[in-house]
Design an enzyme around this catalytic site. Structure first.
Site, PDB file in Angstrom:
ATOM      1  N   CYS A 179       0.804  -1.235   0.005  1.00 19.48           N
ATOM      2  CA  CYS A 179       0.101   0.006  -0.069  1.00 19.48           C
ATOM      3  C   CYS A 179       1.094   1.220   0.049  1.00 19.48           C
ATOM      4  O   CYS A 179       1.861   1.070  -0.028  1.00 19.48           O
ATOM      5  CB  CYS A 179      -0.765  -0.114   1.329  1.00 19.48           C
ATOM      6  SG  CYS A 179      -1.811  -1.702   1.312  1.00 19.48           S
TER       7      CYS A 179
ATOM      8  N   ARG B 224       1.726   1.767  -5.989  1.00 18.05           N
ATOM      9  CA  ARG B 224       1.827   0.944  -4.922  1.00 18.05           C
ATOM     10  C   ARG B 224       0.543   0.039  -4.606  1.00 18.05           C
ATOM     11  O   ARG B 224       0.604  -1.168  -3.854  1.00 18.05           O
ATOM     12  CB  ARG B 224       2.410   1.496  -3.614  1.00 18.05           C
ATOM     13  CG  ARG B 224       3.657   2.092  -3.773  1.00 18.05           C
ATOM     14  CD  ARG B 224       4.060   2.639  -2.641  1.00 18.05           C
ATOM     15  NE  ARG B 224       4.264   1.749  -1.636  1.00 18.05           N
ATOM     16  CZ  ARG B 224       5.362   1.098  -1.324  1.00 18.05           C
ATOM     17  NH1 ARG B 224       6.563   1.350  -2.201  1.00 18.05           N
ATOM     18  NH2 ARG B 224       5.578   0.301  -0.257  1.00 18.05           N
TER      19      ARG B 224
ATOM     20  N   TRP C 255      -3.849  -1.793  -1.349  1.00 19.47           N
ATOM     21  CA  TRP C 255      -3.628  -2.966  -2.397  1.00 19.47           C
ATOM     22  C   TRP C 255      -3.855  -4.248  -1.254  1.00 19.47           C
ATOM     23  O   TRP C 255      -3.051  -4.505  -0.508  1.00 19.47           O
ATOM     24  CB  TRP C 255      -2.347  -3.227  -2.926  1.00 19.47           C
ATOM     25  CG  TRP C 255      -2.131  -4.335  -3.913  1.00 19.47           C
ATOM     26  CD1 TRP C 255      -2.444  -4.373  -5.256  1.00 19.47           C
ATOM     27  CD2 TRP C 255      -1.479  -5.353  -3.669  1.00 19.47           C
ATOM     28  NE1 TRP C 255      -2.171  -5.227  -5.937  1.00 19.47           N
ATOM     29  CE2 TRP C 255      -1.397  -6.318  -4.958  1.00 19.47           C
ATOM     30  CE3 TRP C 255      -1.015  -6.331  -2.579  1.00 19.47           C
ATOM     31  CZ2 TRP C 255      -1.129  -7.506  -5.109  1.00 19.47           C
ATOM     32  CZ3 TRP C 255      -0.626  -7.685  -2.774  1.00 19.47           C
ATOM     33  CH2 TRP C 255      -0.649  -8.152  -4.015  1.00 19.47           C
TER      34      TRP C 255
ATOM     35  N   ASN D 156       0.885  -0.378   5.874  1.00 14.47           N
ATOM     36  CA  ASN D 156       1.541  -1.390   4.593  1.00 14.47           C
ATOM     37  C   ASN D 156       2.236  -2.305   5.237  1.00 14.47           C
ATOM     38  O   ASN D 156       3.094  -2.232   5.984  1.00 14.47           O
ATOM     39  CB  ASN D 156       2.370  -0.325   3.748  1.00 14.47           C
ATOM     40  CG  ASN D 156       3.136  -1.257   2.802  1.00 14.47           C
ATOM     41  OD1 ASN D 156       2.592  -2.167   2.064  1.00 14.47           O
ATOM     42  ND2 ASN D 156       4.454  -0.753   2.562  1.00 14.47           N
ATOM     43  N   GLY D 157       1.744  -3.707   4.876  1.00 11.49           N
ATOM     44  CA  GLY D 157       2.754  -4.955   5.411  1.00 11.49           C
ATOM     45  C   GLY D 157       1.315  -5.855   5.533  1.00 11.49           C
ATOM     46  O   GLY D 157       0.376  -5.659   5.244  1.00 11.49           O
TER      47      GLY D 157
ATOM     48  N   GLU E  48      10.685 -12.061 -20.852  1.00 11.34           N
ATOM     49  CA  GLU E  48      10.382 -10.594 -20.198  1.00 11.34           C
ATOM     50  C   GLU E  48       9.330 -10.065 -21.209  1.00 11.34           C
ATOM     51  O   GLU E  48       8.497  -9.339 -20.849  1.00 11.34           O
ATOM     52  CB  GLU E  48      11.665  -9.595 -20.044  1.00 11.34           C
ATOM     53  CG  GLU E  48      11.341  -8.549 -19.913  1.00 11.34           C
ATOM     54  CD  GLU E  48      10.779  -7.986 -18.709  1.00 11.34           C
ATOM     55  OE1 GLU E  48      10.350  -9.187 -17.923  1.00 11.34           O
ATOM     56  OE2 GLU E  48      10.539  -6.868 -18.340  1.00 11.34           O
TER      57      GLU E  48
ATOM     58  N   LYS F  98       5.597  -8.562 -20.152  1.00  8.34           N
ATOM     59  CA  LYS F  98       5.060  -7.147 -20.363  1.00  8.34           C
ATOM     60  C   LYS F  98       3.799  -7.242 -20.979  1.00  8.34           C
ATOM     61  O   LYS F  98       2.823  -6.730 -20.673  1.00  8.34           O
ATOM     62  CB  LYS F  98       6.072  -6.545 -21.188  1.00  8.34           C
ATOM     63  CG  LYS F  98       7.452  -6.098 -20.639  1.00  8.34           C
ATOM     64  CD  LYS F  98       7.332  -4.990 -19.482  1.00  8.34           C
ATOM     65  CE  LYS F  98       7.240  -5.527 -17.941  1.00  8.34           C
ATOM     66  NZ  LYS F  98       8.103  -5.839 -17.261  1.00  8.34           N
TER      67      LYS F  98
ATOM     68  N   GLU G  39       1.024  -8.595 -18.408  1.00 11.32           N
ATOM     69  CA  GLU G  39       0.768  -7.877 -17.307  1.00 11.32           C
ATOM     70  C   GLU G  39      -0.098  -6.392 -17.877  1.00 11.32           C
ATOM     71  O   GLU G  39      -1.110  -6.243 -17.246  1.00 11.32           O
ATOM     72  CB  GLU G  39       2.084  -6.965 -16.793  1.00 11.32           C
ATOM     73  CG  GLU G  39       3.108  -7.890 -16.105  1.00 11.32           C
ATOM     74  CD  GLU G  39       4.204  -7.181 -15.495  1.00 11.32           C
ATOM     75  OE1 GLU G  39       4.404  -7.166 -14.477  1.00 11.32           O
ATOM     76  OE2 GLU G  39       4.977  -6.582 -16.412  1.00 11.32           O
TER      77      GLU G  39
ATOM     78  N   HIS H 224       8.503 -29.725 -26.623  1.00  9.59           N
ATOM     79  CA  HIS H 224       8.290 -30.621 -25.708  1.00  9.59           C
ATOM     80  C   HIS H 224       6.800 -30.149 -24.936  1.00  9.59           C
ATOM     81  O   HIS H 224       6.826 -30.522 -23.993  1.00  9.59           O
ATOM     82  CB  HIS H 224       9.291 -30.879 -24.821  1.00  9.59           C
ATOM     83  CG  HIS H 224      10.452 -31.264 -25.109  1.00  9.59           C
ATOM     84  ND1 HIS H 224      10.877 -32.588 -25.566  1.00  9.59           N
ATOM     85  CD2 HIS H 224      11.448 -30.555 -25.550  1.00  9.59           C
ATOM     86  CE1 HIS H 224      12.096 -32.550 -26.225  1.00  9.59           C
ATOM     87  NE2 HIS H 224      12.754 -31.398 -26.360  1.00  9.59           N
TER      88      HIS H 224
ATOM     89  N   LYS I 289       3.629  -2.372  -7.489  1.00 10.44           N
ATOM     90  CA  LYS I 289       4.952  -1.890  -7.926  1.00 10.44           C
ATOM     91  C   LYS I 289       6.035  -2.749  -7.040  1.00 10.44           C
ATOM     92  O   LYS I 289       7.077  -3.097  -7.475  1.00 10.44           O
ATOM     93  CB  LYS I 289       5.235  -0.443  -8.016  1.00 10.44           C
ATOM     94  CG  LYS I 289       6.814  -0.155  -8.443  1.00 10.44           C
ATOM     95  CD  LYS I 289       6.678   0.231  -9.966  1.00 10.44           C
ATOM     96  CE  LYS I 289       8.125   0.255 -10.550  1.00 10.44           C
ATOM     97  NZ  LYS I 289       8.342  -0.331 -11.677  1.00 10.44           N
TER      98      LYS I 289
HETATM   99  C1  F6R Z   1       7.201  -6.534 -13.617  1.00 14.84           C
HETATM  100  C2  F6R Z   1       7.418  -6.325 -12.397  1.00 14.84           C
HETATM  101  C3  F6R Z   1       7.474  -6.930 -11.314  1.00 14.84           C
HETATM  102  C4  F6R Z   1       8.795  -6.751 -10.315  1.00 14.84           C
HETATM  103  C5  F6R Z   1       9.016  -7.412  -9.260  1.00 14.84           C
HETATM  104  C6  F6R Z   1      10.353  -7.436  -8.386  1.00 14.84           C
HETATM  105  O1  F6R Z   1       7.034  -5.777 -14.587  1.00 14.84           O
HETATM  106  O2  F6R Z   1       7.662  -4.874 -12.166  1.00 14.84           O
HETATM  107  O3  F6R Z   1       7.431  -8.370 -11.749  1.00 14.84           O
HETATM  108  O4  F6R Z   1       9.822  -6.875 -11.369  1.00 14.84           O
HETATM  109  O5  F6R Z   1       8.065  -7.144  -8.386  1.00 14.84           O
HETATM  110  O6  F6R Z   1      10.585  -6.173  -7.987  1.00 14.84           O
HETATM  111  P1  F6R Z   1      11.965  -5.651  -7.444  1.00 14.84           P
HETATM  112  O7  F6R Z   1      12.683  -5.411  -8.637  1.00 14.84           O
HETATM  113  O8  F6R Z   1      11.570  -4.211  -6.819  1.00 14.84           O
HETATM  114  O9  F6R Z   1      12.343  -6.436  -6.334  1.00 14.84           O
END
Ligand code: F6R
Length: 607
Positions: A2, A28, A75, A101-102, A479, A483, A486, A502, A602
């Site tokens: 959050c 967040r 969140w 937050n937590g 990756e 993207k 997501e 496979h 994030k």
């Molecule tokens: C994907 C994304 C997340 C972060 C993941 C790790 O687009 O942003 O998958 O890469 O939550 O976050 P960090 O790098 O902050 O540990």
């Protein structure tokens, strides 16, 4: 995950600042919003489900009175996203408001105990035990600060919290354990927030609260104490160099597009790392029998790519490891001869921090790569490097991936020189091309920055995509898929191309679009074979390949041409860029918000 923002001002109203602060924290989490302010001896509180601007407008949150207040964007972790579960949460008398937050691990036991003592709960959240615990402690006739400290000592789990109460009209109380919280100081007053960009319009003078610390924010400054024994902590104020402009959109419609286009610059910054830090990390890496690259999400995919570099250039056995699996998979085998290099943009990802805690207990050398100065990762690592990509506001990581790879490539290069297992020429060539990477990315953006939209439109109705690559390009494929998934919610698969026969090949039918990553290099002959296999089953082939690569062009329905001269080992950095753009434009085409994909946050600071 959050977002928390609070301020205690010398003059003026707190609510409009809280609104602005929460807007910058929405990445967040964004399922509900709430404010608590204090004025005329009264605690005012309003909250509801929804996004920041919408809830603020509907409930008139920015008109709430008082020069002191806190706000929260949520969140959900415990309890569905609905009004009763939104923060702030209060005690039975509505005199103490808490935002959090937590995750409080022992909340069920605490809740039962408090219910037995007559407390009435309204929500299904873990957070709500906190105001009730404080209320219970206050029955002992002590001041609110002391009551909060005593309540905090009973909590197990992760938290960043901020508390306001009608029992103290002058102060905000906050605390941190495992979830981030930063204090800001200025001549306007004192602030707290989950991260620095939220308070940049008001101050760049910050203090990072550490685990197990409690802070009292007053109009004229702040005090920090240790939760455990209440002893005072002295902490220097740090000045951050990020400008507000750096953290805002600069005319782009979305942060994500701005951040994609910023990559030549962020990559140049990541090339300017201080040599002594690279030397220090290299010395630790060189002592290791094996290297674990530990991370989550996009950072983990950067680690997969980097594992090819460490193995190939430095001949060091390297395992990329998903942080949430690390303890189960490698926990009993890591030890004093292993090195763990944790990679985390935020430096606060719960699973990554847990993994390195475990590694440290086993006397493993822990190193870090992060974007966040003062983050937990920087404090628990033996040595760390800041990736220098600046604030990333889009929830989906873009410049984070390329900058992390830039740092990891430099480490692999340096380690290759130290270990001397590959030829000098090969290492020199790698270094020369590494310095060119920002230019390659610039060229990709010039060529495809907007024109890729026609390709996106052509395939916009597709319900499934496959991404395939060989060698290091398998990481680029993963990756690119992440993207797309997501941002557009279009189901898609990504595999090392050799593995696709496979299993994944069974989903291929007439017209299935497959994006192939085909840089020039060792894996090219095999990738041509994989393209032919898929073509024979009716797939439509979209290839990301070098300009003028006629063989690949002839086999493909569409090509995304890349600049000449990019070596395979560095290809993930420029080759991911068109895939980032592809996912971005497809999200826009579908009317989705690329900066805030649903259900994502994030920074994942909870288990
Ligand atoms: C994907 C994304 C997340 C972060 C993941 C790790 O687009 O942003 O998958 O890469 O939550 O976050 P960090 O790098 O902050 O540990």
């Amino acid at each position: 995950m959050c977002g928390i923002f609070g301020c205690v001002l010398k003059e003026g109203e707190a609510a409009p600042l809280i609104h602005q602060g929460l807007r910058r924290l929405e990445y967040r989490g964004y399922d509900s919003v709430g404010f608590a302010t204090i004025s005329d001896g009264t605690l005012h509180m309003r909250k509801d489900q929804g996004r920041v601007d919408e809830v603020v407008g509907r409930l008139g949150l920015d008109k709430m009175p008082g020069s002191l207040g806190v706000g929260h964007t949520r969140w959900a972790t415990h309890g569905a996203p609905m009004m009763v579960n939104a923060h702030p949460h209060t005690d039975c008398e509505n005199q103490i408001a808490v935002i959090h937050n937590g995750v409080i691990d022992n909340f069920l036991e605490l809740k039962e105990e408090l219910i037995n003592r007559g407390h009435v709960f309204e929500s299904r959240t873990d957070t709500e035990v906190i105001p009730h615990l404080i209320e219970e402690e206050m029955k002992g006739d002590i001041n609110i600060g002391e009551a909060i400290l005593r309540a905090l000592r009973r909590l197990e789990g992760s938290y960043a919290i901020a508390v306001v109460s009608s029992a103290d009209l002058e102060r905000i109380y906050c605390a941190r354990n495992e979830s981030p919280l930063v204090i800001g100081v200025s001549d306007k007053g004192t602030f707290c927030a989950s991260d620095v960009p939220a308070m940049l319009p008001y101050t760049n003078k910050v203090v990072y609260l550490r685990n197990g610390e409690f802070a009292i924010l007053e109009r004229e400054g702040f005090k920090i104490k240790r939760i455990q024994d209440g002893s005072a902590v002295e902490r220097e104020v740090e000045e951050v160099t990020w400008t507000l402009e750096m953290a805002e959109k600069q005319g782009y419609p979305h942060f994500m597009l701005k951040e994609i286009f910023e990559q030549p610059k962020s990559l140049r910054n990541s090339l300017r790392l201080q040599q002594q830090y690279l030397d220090l990390l290299t010395a630790f890496l060189d002592r290791g029998r094996e290297l674990f690259l530990v991370a989550a999400g996009t950072s983990y995919l950067a680690c997969i790519a980097a594992s090819y570099m460490f193995s190939k250039l430095a001949r060091l056995t390297t395992y990329p490891a998903i942080s949430s699996e690390f303890i189960a998979q490698y926990g009993s085998s890591v030890g004093i001869d292993s090195v763990v290099l944790a990679v985390s943009q935020s430096g606060e990802t719960y699973d990554t921090l847990k993994a390195i805690d475990h590694a440290r207990m086993r006397a493993t050398t822990v190193l870090g790569v992060t974007n966040t100065v003062g983050s937990t990762l920087t404090r628990v690592s033996r040595a760390y490097i800041i990736q220098q990509s600046g604030p990333e506001m889009g929830v989906a990581a873009t410049k984070t991936f390329t900058s992390q790879l830039m740092v990891l490539s430099q480490l692999a290069l340096r380690l290759a020189r130290t270990r001397g297992k590959v030829s000098q020429d090969e290492v020199d060539d790698f270094e020369a091309r590494l310095l060119e990477v920002p230019v390659y990315v610039e060229k990709v953006l010039e060529k495809h920055g907007t024109s890729i939209r026609s390709l996106v439109e052509k395939y916009s109705g597709e319900r499934l995509f496959l991404f395939l690559g060989r060698g290091i390009s398998a990481a680029t494929a993963l990756e690119g898929r992440l993207k797309l998934l997501e941002l557009t919610y279009v189901p898609s698969l990504a595999y090392p191309a050799g593995e696709s026969k496979h299993g994944p090949i069974s989903v291929v039918e007439e017209g299935t679009p497959i994006i192939f990553l085909c840089p020039r290099g060792e894996t090219r002959r095999e990738i041509v074979g994989s393209i032919m296999e898929m073509k024979a089953r009716g797939a439509r082939i979209i290839s990301v390949c070098e300009e003028g690569d006629r063989d690949i062009k002839e086999l493909s329905d569409d090509v995304i041409e890349m600049p000449l001269g990019i070596p395979e080992l560095l290809s993930p950095i420029p080759y991911i860029v068109p895939l980032q753009l592809y996912a971005y434009y497809l999200a826009v085409e579908k009317g989705l918000d690329p900066d805030k994909p649903r259900n994502l946050a994030k920074s994942v600071t909870v288990p």
